[in-house]
Motif scaffolding. Structure first.
Motif, mmCIF file in Angstrom:
data_model
loop_
_atom_site.group_PDB
_atom_site.id
_atom_site.type_symbol
_atom_site.label_atom_id
_atom_site.label_comp_id
_atom_site.label_asym_id
_atom_site.label_seq_id
_atom_site.Cartn_x
_atom_site.Cartn_y
_atom_site.Cartn_z
ATOM 1 N N GLY A 12 0.820 -1.139 -0.022
ATOM 2 C CA GLY A 12 -0.032 -0.239 0.198
ATOM 3 C C GLY A 12 0.933 1.192 -0.021
ATOM 4 O O GLY A 12 0.267 2.345 0.020
ATOM 5 N N ARG A 13 1.877 1.088 0.187
ATOM 6 C CA ARG A 13 3.055 2.246 -0.023
ATOM 7 C C ARG A 13 3.015 2.919 -1.267
ATOM 8 O O ARG A 13 2.974 2.540 -2.232
ATOM 9 C CB ARG A 13 4.294 1.959 0.456
ATOM 10 N N ARG A 14 3.259 4.310 -1.214
ATOM 11 C CA ARG A 14 3.450 5.258 -2.113
ATOM 12 C C ARG A 14 4.758 6.118 -2.219
ATOM 13 O O ARG A 14 5.399 6.262 -1.141
ATOM 14 C CB ARG A 14 2.361 6.352 -2.609
ATOM 15 N N TRP A 15 5.560 6.118 -3.464
ATOM 16 C CA TRP A 15 6.916 6.909 -3.645
ATOM 17 C C TRP A 15 6.712 8.142 -4.412
ATOM 18 O O TRP A 15 6.291 7.962 -5.381
ATOM 19 C CB TRP A 15 7.842 5.943 -4.026
ATOM 20 N N SER A 16 7.088 9.102 -4.009
ATOM 21 C CA SER A 16 7.374 10.217 -5.064
ATOM 22 C C SER A 16 8.483 9.824 -5.950
ATOM 23 O O SER A 16 9.228 9.024 -5.825
ATOM 24 C CB SER A 16 7.867 11.467 -4.192
ATOM 25 N N ILE A 17 8.755 10.685 -6.766
ATOM 26 C CA ILE A 17 9.586 10.465 -8.073
ATOM 27 C C ILE A 17 10.995 10.562 -7.382
ATOM 28 O O ILE A 17 12.067 9.897 -7.758
ATOM 29 C CB ILE A 17 9.522 11.251 -9.359
ATOM 30 N N GLY A 18 11.284 11.345 -6.423
ATOM 31 C CA GLY A 18 12.697 11.738 -6.133
ATOM 32 C C GLY A 18 12.634 10.532 -4.849
ATOM 33 O O GLY A 18 14.000 10.171 -4.956
ATOM 34 N N GLU A 19 11.765 9.917 -4.579
ATOM 35 C CA GLU A 19 12.164 8.859 -3.296
ATOM 36 C C GLU A 19 12.461 7.690 -3.975
ATOM 37 O O GLU A 19 13.419 7.012 -3.909
ATOM 38 C CB GLU A 19 10.947 8.667 -2.653
ATOM 39 N N LEU A 20 11.711 7.514 -5.335
ATOM 40 C CA LEU A 20 11.890 6.332 -5.949
ATOM 41 C C LEU A 20 13.514 6.267 -6.591
ATOM 42 O O LEU A 20 14.294 5.309 -6.779
ATOM 43 C CB LEU A 20 10.939 6.340 -7.064
ATOM 44 N N ALA A 21 13.781 7.724 -7.158
ATOM 45 C CA ALA A 21 15.040 7.405 -7.733
ATOM 46 C C ALA A 21 16.174 7.278 -6.762
ATOM 47 O O ALA A 21 17.246 6.682 -6.972
ATOM 48 C CB ALA A 21 15.339 9.036 -8.362
ATOM 49 N N GLN A 22 15.978 8.007 -5.577
ATOM 50 C CA GLN A 22 17.086 7.946 -4.548
ATOM 51 C C GLN A 22 17.263 6.338 -4.167
ATOM 52 O O GLN A 22 18.309 5.820 -3.753
ATOM 53 C CB GLN A 22 16.733 8.706 -3.524
ATOM 54 N N ALA A 23 16.205 5.720 -3.889
ATOM 55 C CA ALA A 23 15.921 4.200 -3.453
ATOM 56 C C ALA A 23 16.628 3.299 -4.526
ATOM 57 O O ALA A 23 17.257 2.292 -4.295
ATOM 58 C CB ALA A 23 14.666 4.031 -2.944
ATOM 59 N N GLY A 25 18.431 4.135 -7.663
ATOM 60 C CA GLY A 25 19.562 4.579 -8.423
ATOM 61 C C GLY A 25 19.061 5.024 -9.858
ATOM 62 O O GLY A 25 19.911 5.321 -10.670
ATOM 63 N N VAL A 26 17.941 4.908 -10.079
ATOM 64 C CA VAL A 26 17.356 5.268 -11.368
ATOM 65 C C VAL A 26 17.304 6.926 -11.278
ATOM 66 O O VAL A 26 16.852 7.265 -10.484
ATOM 67 C CB VAL A 26 16.034 4.794 -11.720
ATOM 68 N N THR A 27 17.773 7.585 -12.442
ATOM 69 C CA THR A 27 17.829 9.093 -12.276
ATOM 70 C C THR A 27 16.286 9.471 -12.336
ATOM 71 O O THR A 27 15.630 8.951 -12.927
ATOM 72 C CB THR A 27 18.680 9.810 -13.340
ATOM 73 N N VAL A 28 16.028 10.734 -11.994
ATOM 74 C CA VAL A 28 14.710 11.320 -11.990
ATOM 75 C C VAL A 28 14.604 11.773 -13.668
ATOM 76 O O VAL A 28 13.455 11.573 -14.255
ATOM 77 C CB VAL A 28 14.668 12.593 -11.055
ATOM 78 N N ARG A 225 27.452 6.964 -11.081
ATOM 79 C CA ARG A 225 27.118 7.249 -9.751
ATOM 80 C C ARG A 225 26.939 6.102 -8.946
ATOM 81 O O ARG A 225 27.492 6.190 -7.655
ATOM 82 C CB ARG A 225 25.572 8.004 -9.722
ATOM 83 N N ARG A 226 26.558 5.111 -9.612
ATOM 84 C CA ARG A 226 26.678 3.770 -8.469
ATOM 85 C C ARG A 226 28.360 3.443 -8.067
ATOM 86 O O ARG A 226 28.370 2.779 -6.969
ATOM 87 C CB ARG A 226 26.164 2.434 -9.245
ATOM 88 N N MET A 227 28.988 3.645 -9.271
ATOM 89 C CA MET A 227 30.360 3.337 -8.989
ATOM 90 C C MET A 227 31.077 4.274 -7.590
ATOM 91 O O MET A 227 31.632 3.829 -6.902
ATOM 92 C CB MET A 227 31.415 3.530 -10.120
ATOM 93 N N TRP A 228 30.684 5.563 -7.908
ATOM 94 C CA TRP A 228 31.109 6.512 -6.950
ATOM 95 C C TRP A 228 30.428 6.240 -5.435
ATOM 96 O O TRP A 228 31.102 6.403 -4.445
ATOM 97 C CB TRP A 228 30.629 7.718 -7.441
ATOM 98 N N GLN A 229 29.281 5.775 -5.345
ATOM 99 C CA GLN A 229 28.521 5.350 -4.304
ATOM 100 C C GLN A 229 29.092 4.190 -3.718
ATOM 101 O O GLN A 229 29.306 4.326 -2.300
ATOM 102 C CB GLN A 229 26.894 5.153 -4.584
ATOM 103 N N ARG A 257 19.764 15.791 -5.625
ATOM 104 C CA ARG A 257 18.973 15.320 -6.847
ATOM 105 C C ARG A 257 17.691 14.883 -6.478
ATOM 106 O O ARG A 257 16.649 15.334 -7.102
ATOM 107 C CB ARG A 257 19.693 14.217 -7.364
ATOM 108 N N ALA A 258 17.399 14.149 -5.435
ATOM 109 C CA ALA A 258 16.258 13.947 -4.881
ATOM 110 C C ALA A 258 15.201 15.005 -4.395
ATOM 111 O O ALA A 258 14.115 15.012 -4.571
ATOM 112 C CB ALA A 258 16.347 12.674 -3.682
#
Length: 263
Positions: A12-23, A25-28, A225-229, A257-258
């Protein structure tokens, strides 16, 4: 919205586009592109028009990312995902992903054996400057882990096309941006601050020169970005800033970014 709930756990959870991107690794920007081409649209919108992604959207995004990692073009993915989601299709997708990951693990093991052989050569004193040489090898290992052969070739082509003068100018601009952003990190400036957002925009414009346009370039940016993270401390060893500062900067940029307005 239950911030401590793991991504995907609560149907039942919902995510904003920023939350989804941060979680994920897909960019906004990539999520906007997926929306524009009808590949992945948010299942819901708030009263003010902001996107809210559902658990079904999350499962679809997983399928998109997996198929992209297998080299499938976006149009083909869109066609394939037009079919109803079922257990057999999901199992086949996961099996293909597992096969690819197994192949990657085998390549990494081969690289481990190669580096071990080079270490034994270094022990004989046959090669000069072993510290620098080993740092180079570590970089190769990281690149092999995060970029496909096609992506590495494209990055090399872009660098060659820019030429040494443009690359040197980019290094100088990069250093200036790092200094300014580290100041904000030290001051704990809110990531939605207009000045921080402007620096982020300039940072990404600078990086975009080294990536192809379109979806292919977005994939190499996401991989970088994943490599740097994951490997920021190791990658920072040859930079003039402390490794811990660069790791903190990487995390700060992701939060910025988020926090982009309008998402």
């Amino acid at each position: 919205m239950g911030e401590d709930t793991p991504l995907g756990e609560d149907p039942g959870r919902r995510w904003s586009i920023g939350e989804l991107a941060q979680a994920t690794g897909v960019t906004v920007r990539a999520l906007h592109h997926y929306d524009e081409i009808g590949l992945l649209r948010a299942g819901e919108r708030t009263a003010s028009g902001h996107r809210r992604y559902t658990a079904a959207d999350l499962r679809r995004l997983y399928r998109v990312r997996t198929l992209r990692s297998l080299g499938m073009p976006l149009e083909e993915i869109k066609r394939m995902l037009g079919a109803p989601e079922d257990l057999a299709g999901t199992r086949a997708l996961l099996a293909a992903q597992l096969e690819q990951l197994t192949a990657q693990a085998e390549r990494l093991q081969q690289l481990v054996r190669q580096v071990g052989g080079l270490l034994r050569q270094l022990d004989t004193g046959a090669l000069p400057d072993p510290d620098q040489f080993m740092t180079t090898l570590e970089m190769i290992s990281m690149l092999d882990s995060y970029f496909t052969d096609e992506q590495r070739e494209e990055l090399a082509r872009r660098r060659d096309a820019l030429g040494p003068d443009a690359v040197e100018e980019a290094r100088s601009r990069f250093a200036g941006l790092v200094e300014q952003l580290l100041g904000h990190v030290r001051d704990d400036t809110p990531v939605d601050d207009p000045g921080v957002q402007d620096l982020l925009r300039r940072w990404e414009e600078l990086g975009s020169a080294f990536h192809a346009e379109g979806a292919g370039g977005e994939r190499t940016k996401a991989a970088a970005r994943r490599m740097w993270q994951d490997q920021g401390a190791g990658l920072s060893r040859n930079l003039p800033w402390p490794a811990e500062s660069m790791v903190a900067l990487t995390a700060y940029l992701e939060r910025a970014r988020a926090a982009r307005p309008g998402d």
